[in-house]
Write a protein that holds these residues in place. Structure first.
Motif, mmCIF file in Angstrom:
data_model
loop_
_atom_site.group_PDB
_atom_site.id
_atom_site.type_symbol
_atom_site.label_atom_id
_atom_site.label_comp_id
_atom_site.label_asym_id
_atom_site.label_seq_id
_atom_site.Cartn_x
_atom_site.Cartn_y
_atom_site.Cartn_z
ATOM 1 N N TRP A 272 0.819 -1.218 0.000
ATOM 2 C CA TRP A 272 0.000 0.000 0.000
ATOM 3 C C TRP A 272 0.850 1.264 0.000
ATOM 4 C CZ3 TRP A 272 -4.410 -0.104 -1.993
ATOM 5 C CH2 TRP A 272 -5.191 -1.240 -1.913
ATOM 6 N N ILE A 273 2.001 1.220 0.617
ATOM 7 C CA ILE A 273 2.907 2.376 0.555
ATOM 8 C C ILE A 273 3.369 2.598 -0.883
ATOM 9 C CG2 ILE A 273 5.206 3.195 1.204
ATOM 10 C CD1 ILE A 273 4.664 2.068 4.001
ATOM 11 N N MET A 274 3.715 1.509 -1.581
ATOM 12 C CA MET A 274 4.125 1.629 -2.983
ATOM 13 C C MET A 274 2.983 2.149 -3.853
ATOM 14 S SD MET A 274 6.720 -1.508 -3.849
ATOM 15 C CE MET A 274 5.459 -2.741 -3.769
ATOM 16 N N MET A 275 1.755 1.725 -3.587
ATOM 17 C CA MET A 275 0.608 2.203 -4.365
ATOM 18 C C MET A 275 0.377 3.697 -4.139
ATOM 19 S SD MET A 275 -0.742 -0.083 -6.253
ATOM 20 C CE MET A 275 0.851 -0.815 -6.582
ATOM 21 N N ILE A 276 0.528 4.154 -2.918
ATOM 22 C CA ILE A 276 0.340 5.576 -2.621
ATOM 23 C C ILE A 276 1.438 6.411 -3.267
ATOM 24 C CG2 ILE A 276 0.369 7.278 -0.746
ATOM 25 C CD1 ILE A 276 -1.096 5.136 0.958
ATOM 26 N N LEU B 234 3.170 5.619 -5.927
ATOM 27 C CA LEU B 234 2.924 5.595 -7.367
ATOM 28 C C LEU B 234 1.796 6.545 -7.747
ATOM 29 C CD1 LEU B 234 3.540 4.256 -10.110
ATOM 30 C CD2 LEU B 234 1.800 2.566 -9.546
ATOM 31 N N ALA B 235 0.743 6.593 -6.970
ATOM 32 C CA ALA B 235 -0.374 7.495 -7.260
ATOM 33 C C ALA B 235 0.062 8.953 -7.164
ATOM 34 C CB ALA B 235 -1.531 7.217 -6.307
ATOM 35 N N VAL B 236 0.844 9.297 -6.158
ATOM 36 C CA VAL B 236 1.325 10.679 -6.003
ATOM 37 C C VAL B 236 2.243 11.046 -7.163
ATOM 38 C CG1 VAL B 236 2.791 12.174 -4.577
ATOM 39 C CG2 VAL B 236 1.035 10.753 -3.505
ATOM 40 N N TRP B 237 3.138 10.134 -7.538
ATOM 41 C CA TRP B 237 4.051 10.400 -8.653
ATOM 42 C C TRP B 237 3.278 10.590 -9.954
ATOM 43 C CZ3 TRP B 237 4.990 7.385 -13.033
ATOM 44 C CH2 TRP B 237 6.022 7.846 -13.842
ATOM 45 N N LEU B 238 2.292 9.738 -10.198
ATOM 46 C CA LEU B 238 1.495 9.845 -11.409
ATOM 47 C C LEU B 238 0.707 11.150 -11.427
ATOM 48 C CD1 LEU B 238 0.658 8.361 -13.977
ATOM 49 C CD2 LEU B 238 -1.200 7.334 -12.672
ATOM 50 N N PHE B 239 0.142 11.544 -10.301
ATOM 51 C CA PHE B 239 -0.593 12.806 -10.212
ATOM 52 C C PHE B 239 0.320 13.986 -10.519
ATOM 53 C CE2 PHE B 239 -2.277 16.445 -7.893
ATOM 54 C CZ PHE B 239 -3.585 16.478 -8.366
ATOM 55 N N GLN B 240 1.522 13.968 -9.959
ATOM 56 C CA GLN B 240 2.467 15.065 -10.207
ATOM 57 C C GLN B 240 2.917 15.087 -11.661
ATOM 58 O OE1 GLN B 240 5.604 14.564 -7.364
ATOM 59 N NE2 GLN B 240 4.521 15.699 -5.773
ATOM 60 N N ALA B 241 3.124 13.926 -12.252
ATOM 61 C CA ALA B 241 3.565 13.866 -13.644
ATOM 62 C C ALA B 241 2.487 14.379 -14.593
ATOM 63 C CB ALA B 241 3.951 12.441 -14.007
ATOM 64 N N LEU B 242 1.224 14.100 -14.284
ATOM 65 C CA LEU B 242 0.150 14.519 -15.171
ATOM 66 C C LEU B 242 -0.234 15.982 -14.998
ATOM 67 C CD1 LEU B 242 -2.219 11.422 -15.024
ATOM 68 C CD2 LEU B 242 -0.724 12.122 -16.892
ATOM 69 N N PHE B 243 -0.186 16.483 -13.781
ATOM 70 C CA PHE B 243 -0.699 17.820 -13.516
ATOM 71 C C PHE B 243 0.387 18.822 -13.130
ATOM 72 C CE2 PHE B 243 -4.228 14.906 -12.616
ATOM 73 C CZ PHE B 243 -5.106 15.366 -13.584
#
Length: 84
Positions: free
Chosen positions: A30-34, A36-45
């Motif tokens: 779950w730490i890795m999923m969080i 990854l989600a934060v990194w993806l959000f930053q990369a997109l926005f």
């Protein structure tokens, strides 16, 4: 009623690993999923978009002239158009 030993380690039915290892594996997942989600959000926005430099077309023009792709008159005409 006594509780089962694996119920006290936050690993219910359907977990891959039981006991303390299961808790650590699930926590790491779950730490890795969080992350990854934060990194993806930053990369997109992210607002860090590279804006092409205004001198980039002039550099391309100079390179074409240096390579012999255009003659002097055409170089000077295009340079005047680019500089405004």
């Amino acid at each position: 009623m006594m509780r089962n030993w694996n119920e006290s380690w936050l690993c219910g039915p359907g977990s891959y690993f039981h006991g303390p290892w299961g808790m650590l594996v699930n926590l790491a997942f779950w730490i890795m999923m969080i992350v990854l989600a934060v990194w993806l959000f930053q990369a997109l926005f992210s607002k860090k978009r590279t804006v092409p430099s205004s001198s980039a077309p002039l550099e391309v023009l100079k390179n074409r002239y240096a390579a012999g792709g255009i003659d002097r008159e055409e170089f000077e005409r295009m340079q005047r158009e680019l500089q405004g």
